[in-house]
Design a protein around this motif. Structure first.
Motif, mmCIF file in Angstrom:
data_model
loop_
_atom_site.group_PDB
_atom_site.id
_atom_site.type_symbol
_atom_site.label_atom_id
_atom_site.label_comp_id
_atom_site.label_asym_id
_atom_site.label_seq_id
_atom_site.Cartn_x
_atom_site.Cartn_y
_atom_site.Cartn_z
ATOM 1 N N ASN A 7 0.883 -1.175 -0.056
ATOM 2 C CA ASN A 7 -0.100 0.066 0.062
ATOM 3 C C ASN A 7 0.747 1.351 -0.068
ATOM 4 O OD1 ASN A 7 -2.198 1.706 0.202
ATOM 5 N ND2 ASN A 7 -2.386 1.344 2.356
ATOM 6 N N LEU A 29 -4.847 -2.544 11.526
ATOM 7 C CA LEU A 29 -5.167 -2.480 10.040
ATOM 8 C C LEU A 29 -6.719 -2.798 9.806
ATOM 9 C CD1 LEU A 29 -1.686 -4.098 8.921
ATOM 10 C CD2 LEU A 29 -2.513 -1.686 8.548
ATOM 11 N N LYS A 30 -7.133 -4.015 10.548
ATOM 12 C CA LYS A 30 -8.607 -4.297 10.367
ATOM 13 C C LYS A 30 -9.631 -3.097 10.570
ATOM 14 C CE LYS A 30 -7.791 -9.238 10.516
ATOM 15 N NZ LYS A 30 -8.033 -10.282 11.568
ATOM 16 N N SER A 32 -8.909 -0.019 11.028
ATOM 17 C CA SER A 32 -8.911 1.185 9.963
ATOM 18 C C SER A 32 -9.609 1.006 8.557
ATOM 19 C CB SER A 32 -7.580 1.806 9.873
ATOM 20 O OG SER A 32 -6.729 0.836 9.398
ATOM 21 N N GLY A 33 -9.104 -0.479 8.382
ATOM 22 C CA GLY A 33 -10.008 -0.773 6.864
ATOM 23 C C GLY A 33 -11.242 -0.538 6.933
ATOM 24 N N GLU A 36 -12.268 3.028 6.824
ATOM 25 C CA GLU A 36 -12.120 3.611 5.571
ATOM 26 C C GLU A 36 -13.428 3.074 4.553
ATOM 27 O OE1 GLU A 36 -9.908 5.475 3.837
ATOM 28 O OE2 GLU A 36 -9.302 5.848 6.146
#
Length: 166
Positions: A7, A29-30, A32-33, A36
């Motif tokens: 990324n 990461l999960k 924040s994904g 998004e």
């Protein structure tokens, strides 16, 4: 970490330090994904993120999201106001900034007037809960980055930020 490299094109020192807890990094990461993918528009999401980052005095988070906003061609006055924790000229973006701070200050127990003001700017009940999701994701990030004393890499140095001393 492989996804982060794909990324960003590199492994930032901050991500490398967070990786000392694979569970924390994976969780961030999960979540924040998921943030998004919310119905909040990208600029509103970045307003929330910088609001949390400045409130929590996370220098690397402010630098990273200043770079992101700059890459989005966001207005320089908007970026400066966010970095300085000042009111925004755009009423809709100011509403998300104020609502984010209210949720944080009241631990989610915002009063009805605050919630109605948020709705009056075009946001929905779903958006209000998405704000909570964003706060969760970026509280995790800001606290972890401060704890590990994440350094700025060369790419972020032009966006360096220092908390204002009150």
């Amino acid at each position: 970490m492989d996804a982060t490299v794909r990324n960003l094109g590199h492994l930032s020192p901050a991500v490398a330090r967070l990786a000392s807890s694979p569970h924390l990094l994976d969780g961030f990461l999960k979540v924040s994904g998921l943030f998004e993918a919310t119905t909040l528009d990208p600029l509103a999401r970045e307003v929330l993120i910088l609001t949390v980052a400045t409130r929590n005095a996370c220098h690397i988070c402010v630098a990273m999201h200043t770079a992101k906003l700059t890459g989005m061609d966001a207005d320089a006055r908007l970026i400066a106001a966010l970095r300085d924790s000042r009111s925004l000229d755009d009423e809709r973006l100011e509403a998300i900034r104020v609502f984010t701070l209210a949720v944080l200050e009241t631990s989610g127990a915002v009063d009805d007037a605050t919630l109605q003001d948020f709705f009056a700017r075009g946001y929905t009940a779903q958006n209000a809960l998405e704000v909570v999701l964003g706060i969760g994701a970026y509280t995790l990030s800001t606290l972890a980055n401060r704890l590990v004393q994440a350094p700025l890499d060369d790419r972020l140095k032009p966006y360096a930020w220092h908390p204002q001393v009150a």
